[in-house]
Structures are given as C-alpha cells and as structure tokens.
Scaffold this active site. Structure first.
Site, PDB file in Angstrom:
ATOM      1  N   ASP A  58       2.597   3.068   5.398  1.00 60.70           N
ATOM      2  CA  ASP A  58       2.852   3.257   3.889  1.00 60.70           C
ATOM      3  C   ASP A  58       3.954   4.319   3.758  1.00 60.70           C
ATOM      4  O   ASP A  58       4.712   4.447   2.905  1.00 60.70           O
ATOM      5  CB  ASP A  58       1.552   3.677   3.135  1.00 60.70           C
ATOM      6  CG  ASP A  58       0.752   4.724   3.996  1.00 60.70           C
ATOM      7  OD1 ASP A  58       1.088   4.999   4.959  1.00 60.70           O
ATOM      8  OD2 ASP A  58      -0.125   5.067   3.406  1.00 60.70           O
ATOM      9  N   SER A  94      -1.351   1.196   6.767  1.00 60.07           N
ATOM     10  CA  SER A  94      -1.264   2.544   6.803  1.00 60.07           C
ATOM     11  C   SER A  94      -2.188   3.110   8.038  1.00 60.07           C
ATOM     12  O   SER A  94      -2.915   3.918   7.669  1.00 60.07           O
ATOM     13  CB  SER A  94      -1.607   3.011   5.609  1.00 60.07           C
ATOM     14  OG  SER A  94      -1.196   2.496   4.611  1.00 60.07           O
ATOM     15  N   ARG A 142      -3.491  -3.914  -1.703  1.00 59.34           N
ATOM     16  CA  ARG A 142      -2.662  -4.249  -2.721  1.00 59.34           C
ATOM     17  C   ARG A 142      -1.866  -5.373  -2.589  1.00 59.34           C
ATOM     18  O   ARG A 142      -1.196  -5.331  -1.251  1.00 59.34           O
ATOM     19  CB  ARG A 142      -1.791  -2.988  -3.421  1.00 59.34           C
ATOM     20  CG  ARG A 142      -2.651  -1.801  -3.768  1.00 59.34           C
ATOM     21  CD  ARG A 142      -1.774  -0.878  -4.213  1.00 59.34           C
ATOM     22  NE  ARG A 142      -2.676   0.224  -4.885  1.00 59.34           N
ATOM     23  CZ  ARG A 142      -2.763   1.460  -4.029  1.00 59.34           C
ATOM     24  NH1 ARG A 142      -2.399   1.637  -2.810  1.00 59.34           N
ATOM     25  NH2 ARG A 142      -3.622   2.379  -4.598  1.00 59.34           N
TER      26      ARG A 142
HETATM   27  P1  ADP Z   1      -4.788   4.593  -0.471  1.00 59.80           P
HETATM   28  O1  ADP Z   1      -5.047   5.971   0.381  1.00 59.80           O
HETATM   29  O2  ADP Z   1      -5.720   3.505  -0.126  1.00 59.80           O
HETATM   30  O3  ADP Z   1      -3.350   4.020  -0.539  1.00 59.80           O
HETATM   31  P2  ADP Z   1      -4.785   6.042  -2.995  1.00 59.80           P
HETATM   32  O4  ADP Z   1      -3.243   6.746  -2.780  1.00 59.80           O
HETATM   33  O5  ADP Z   1      -5.174   5.592  -4.428  1.00 59.80           O
HETATM   34  O6  ADP Z   1      -5.114   5.018  -1.984  1.00 59.80           O
HETATM   35  O7  ADP Z   1      -5.665   7.357  -2.729  1.00 59.80           O
HETATM   36  C1  ADP Z   1      -7.019   7.229  -2.683  1.00 59.80           C
HETATM   37  C2  ADP Z   1      -7.633   8.762  -2.549  1.00 59.80           C
HETATM   38  O8  ADP Z   1      -7.162   9.438  -3.622  1.00 59.80           O
HETATM   39  C3  ADP Z   1      -9.072   8.569  -2.309  1.00 59.80           C
HETATM   40  O9  ADP Z   1      -9.437   9.310  -1.343  1.00 59.80           O
HETATM   41  C4  ADP Z   1      -9.574   9.177  -3.655  1.00 59.80           C
HETATM   42  O10 ADP Z   1     -10.601  10.093  -3.333  1.00 59.80           O
HETATM   43  C5  ADP Z   1      -8.343  10.052  -3.904  1.00 59.80           C
HETATM   44  N1  ADP Z   1      -8.341  10.226  -5.617  1.00 59.80           N
HETATM   45  C6  ADP Z   1      -8.407   9.104  -6.265  1.00 59.80           C
HETATM   46  N2  ADP Z   1      -8.300   9.507  -7.568  1.00 59.80           N
HETATM   47  C7  ADP Z   1      -7.846  10.987  -7.514  1.00 59.80           C
HETATM   48  C8  ADP Z   1      -7.512  11.871  -8.729  1.00 59.80           C
HETATM   49  N3  ADP Z   1      -7.528  11.634  -9.889  1.00 59.80           N
HETATM   50  N4  ADP Z   1      -7.275  12.758  -8.123  1.00 59.80           N
HETATM   51  C9  ADP Z   1      -7.332  13.441  -6.812  1.00 59.80           C
HETATM   52  N5  ADP Z   1      -7.661  12.507  -5.983  1.00 59.80           N
HETATM   53  C10 ADP Z   1      -7.910  11.320  -6.281  1.00 59.80           C
HETATM   54 MG    MG Z   2      -1.489   4.165  -0.232  1.00 58.71          MG
END
Ligand code: ADP
Ligand code: MG
Length: 460
Positions: free
Chosen positions: A196, A143, A80
C-alpha cells in the site's frame, strides 16, 4: 475535600503517564540517527532489522499513462476493489467497493483470505458496466511483507496487523490470487503486486513527480521512498542505473535488539507480549490505528485498578475492546467542547462511569499523550529517510511525502502536528533555512498506484 483529593491523585497519575510517553529532543535525535543507520543496513543486507525491500518497480509513472485496470487492496481492516481508469495528465477515475475483512477470516487460513478476495472480485464484476471491461489486468495492493523477485511475484514473508494465515507464508501472493481467480473462471491477469505504501507513492508520483516518499498510518504503519539503484548494495549492481522504490517495512524498527532503543512503556510491553506477533513490529505497535486504542485501554485498566477511575462494564477488560476510531471521535468531541457527547462515548465505548468533568479532561489528555507520541515516532522515520536522501536531493526545493490511512486522515490535528514536527526536526538537523518536507494527503490512492505500476511498464 474528597473530590479535591481525587483530582490531585488523578493529576499525579496523568503526570506520571505523560513523563513515560514523552520523548526528549535528545531521544528523538538518537532515534532518528539509529533509524537512518538501520535503513542503510537494510539496503545492504537481507537480514537487517529494516527489511528495506526493493520493489522491482523500475519505471516510475510519468503521469501520461492511460488505460483501465482492475485493482484490489487488501489492508488490515478493509478489502477494497476498484476499476481504475488512468486518463493521462495525472488524472484518473475509480469505481470502487469496500468490504470489512471478517475477524474469523483473520485468525484462519491464509488460503481462505485469497478465496475471499476472489469471491469479492466476482461480486464486483456483477455490475454490468464493469463486467463489460473484461478481460482486465489486475494491480494487487497487498499491505504485508513480501520478498519480491519481480513486479508480479512476491513471496509472503509473514503477516502483521493481527492476521494469522500461517499456511501461505513462503508462498507467492500473486500466484495465490491468480489461482483463486482461475478457480472461479475469471479472465483476469494479476500483473503487479505492490504494497500500500508503494501504491500510494506511485499514485502520488503520477499526480506530482516531486513526490519522493509515502507513509501509511492506517491499521498498521509503513513507508516507501524513491531510491537510487546504485545505493542498494544488496541488488549487487544488477540494476545499477536508474531509480526504484524501496518498501521500508518500517514497522519493525527497534525489533530484535536486546537494548531498549524504542521508548517502550510498560503498556507497550504488555501489548506486545499479548499480541499475535510478540517482539515484532514494535514501532508500528506504538504508532498505528490497530494499537493506539489498545494502549489507551491498558492505561484505563491500570487507572481502574488504582481506583482513579471506575467502571461497571467489562468493555475495558476485553483486549482490543476500545477502538482507535472511538478514541479519535472522543478526542474530536472534546476539542469541539461537546462534553455531553464525550460523556456518551466514554460510557458507551470505553465503559467508564464518569463522575466529574475533570475525568473527561483526564481521558482526553491521555488520548493526546498517546496520539502525540505516535506523531513524534512517525516524524522520526520521515526525518531519517529525508536525511538519508539529502545529498541526492540537495538541489531540490521540497521533499514531498504522500500520506494515507484513517489515522492520519481522521485523528484530530494529527496531520497538522506531524507537519509541524517534521519541519521542526528538519530544521533542527541544520538541513535547511526553511522547511523542505511537505506532507500531502493522498487519500485512498494505493489502488491508483497499483494501476500506474502496470501502466508504467507498458508505456516505458
Ligand atoms: P487499512 O489499514 O485496512 O487500509 P484504514 O486506513 O481505513 O484501513 O485504517 C483503519 C484503522 O484506522 C483502524 O485501526 C481504525 O481503528 C483506525 N481508524 C478508523 N477510523 C478512524 C478515525 N476516525 N480516527 C482515527 N483512527 C481511525
Ligand atoms: Mg490502507
């Protein structure tokens, strides 16, 4: 008759899974005590199981800081990029773009990941109104575990969340990004490196100075909190007065111990052994978004092998073939009683051929068992940190915790169940008459925190 027998077998199987995944009150207490002990070890020694990394953020935001900053957040799933404007009085705006990190990049060289970030920043700057803000200071939310020596320097200790990038382990994440930006001729200075969790914590402090802790439940899981420098023996008294932020790196809780402290099931053991970092981050692997779908898949594989369920698809034979996101969508549809939608997800995303509504119910129960254990384990970490801080915080009324990550935000009922559990555990420990732990949704704030980290240095 045959159907009845099938239901009985299914129920017996479910009960055995539930028994394996459930955590007794006694076990929760043991885990919480051990977590607190491990945290306190981490504050003393650099070779402890919980790294408890000092972040070199000595000036916490006051909420009055102002300015415009470029931000980059590299998570396990998304990259992001944003232009953050801090407006003072705890307010801010952000213009942002997001990109999924390609799988090929995750299993390749770390240097390529930094190049990918810089190229995406270059693309982001193609928006004329953003380019007009150059030169800019950049706050980098990264992160993954780093050992920081200052706010703008951090040695990469290793990767997690199934990213390989071995070539950059031991190198400075800030320098790597700065070099990639320079090679594209971009006039940007990387001035702060935060995890993060740290970013989320700083952003929520910017909005509300009662915030004491943050937890991420996204691809991975981790937490950070505000600590007194005097309570971090490994700083060797260098920064004796004041407060700083500790990045717990809590995903490694329960690692490195021959005794089985974590309540691992056979599914957790298979998942761990087949992962890119076997024996590491075992708490995270029982709890976060990257892994819950895989635990679910491993149970389905077993159920198919036992002929409790049937499949005509190879979806479930593919590691990580089932995503937590789909598990979450299915569970939400079940709660909303949209059984037809449930069946579509089961067929399309899990590859299971459904023969009866009882099977749909069984699958939803499995989702509940897996997600509930994730909530319990997360509550253990929050309760342990709160206990560790109790003597310091005794005069304060609430212990406010900022939470972020798609699992927390989107998994049905996750946030409510977690709030109830931390309260139950807080009161059970005799800590107070009323629950003092308040969980606050801090959606997508880590970039704001990276900007606030730079601003808080300037405005100290
Ligand atoms: P990052 O870890 O890159 O910061 P996110 O906070 O978006 O990203 O988390 C992504 C993770 O959350 C992925 O493992 C995905 O499987 C899970 N995820 C995405 N959408 C959902 C949802 N609707 N409910 C539960 N888990 C989700
Ligand atoms: Mg994140």
């Amino acid at each position: 008759m045959q159907e009845e027998q099938g239901t009985l077998v299914m129920e017996a199987y479910l009960s055995s899974i539930e028994a394996e995944f459930s955590l007794s009150k006694q076990k929760l207490k043991e885990l919480t005590n051990l977590f607190q002990e491990e945290l306190e070890n981490g504050l003393k020694r650099s070779d402890a199981i919980l790294k408890a990394l000092p972040t070199f953020v000595f000036n916490l935001p006051k909420g009055t800081e102002i300015g415009k900053f470029l931000t980059v957040d590299l998570g396990g799933t998304n990259l992001r990029i944003g232009l953050v404007e801090l407006l003072g009085s705890g307010q801010f705006t952000i213009k942002k773009d997001s990109k999924v990190i390609p799988d090929g990049l995750k299993s390749g060289s770390g240097k390529e990941i930094f190049k990918f970030i810089a190229q995406n920043i270059e693309t982001f700057l193609e928006h004329p109104e953003i380019e007009a803000e150059l030169p800019l200071k950049l706050g980098f939310t990264f992160s993954f575990p780093v050992q920081q020596e200052s706010l703008a320097h951090g040695t990469i200790l290793g990767w997690s969340k199934e990213i390989e990038g071995k070539d950059v382990i031991g190198m400075d994440a800030v320098a790597l990004l700065q070099e990639s930006l320079h090679s594209l001729g971009l006039d940007i200075a990387v001035e702060a490196l935060v995890n993060d969790t740290v970013g989320t914590l700083l952003a929520q402090i910017y909005r509300d100075d009662r915030t004491r802790m943050s937890v991420i439940l996204g691809t991975g899981s981790n937490a950070a909190y505000v600590e007194r420098c005097s309570q971090i023996p490994k700083l060797k008294g260098k920064f004796n007065n004041g407060r700083t932020v500790i990045n717990i790196e809590w995903g490694s809780f329960g690692d490195g111990c021959s005794c089985t402290i974590l309540p691992s099931t056979r599914f957790d053991r298979i998942l761990d052994l087949e992962s890119k970092n076997a024996n590491y981050q075992r708490y995270e692997k029982m709890m976060s978004g990257m892994y819950l779908g895989e635990i679910f898949r491993l149970i389905l594989v077993e159920a198919v092998n036992k002929e409790i369920l049937i499949t005509s698809s190879d979806l479930i034979s593919k590691p990580y073939g089932i995503k937590t996101k789909d598990m979450s969508k299915f569970h939400a549809e079940f709660i909303n009683e949209n059984i037809e939608n449930c069946k579509m997800i089961i067929k399309g995303k899990f590859g299971i051929n459904i023969r009866s509504d009882a099977e749909v119910q069984m699958l939803s129960k499995l989702c509940e068992i897996i997600s509930l254990r994730s909530c319990y384990l997360c509550a253990v970490g929050i309760t342990a940190v709160h206990r560790h801080l109790l003597s310091w915080l005794s005069k304060e009324k609430i212990f406010s915790v900022a939470l972020d990550g798609a699992l927390y935000q989107k998994y049905p009922n996750y946030s409510k169940i977690l709030q109830d559990l931390v309260c139950e555990m807080d009161m059970d420990g005799g800590a107070a008459d009323a629950c003092r732990v308040v969980l606050v949704m801090a959606e997508d704030l880590s970039s704001i925190g990276a900007a606030a980290a730079i601003a808080a240095q300037q405005f100290k």
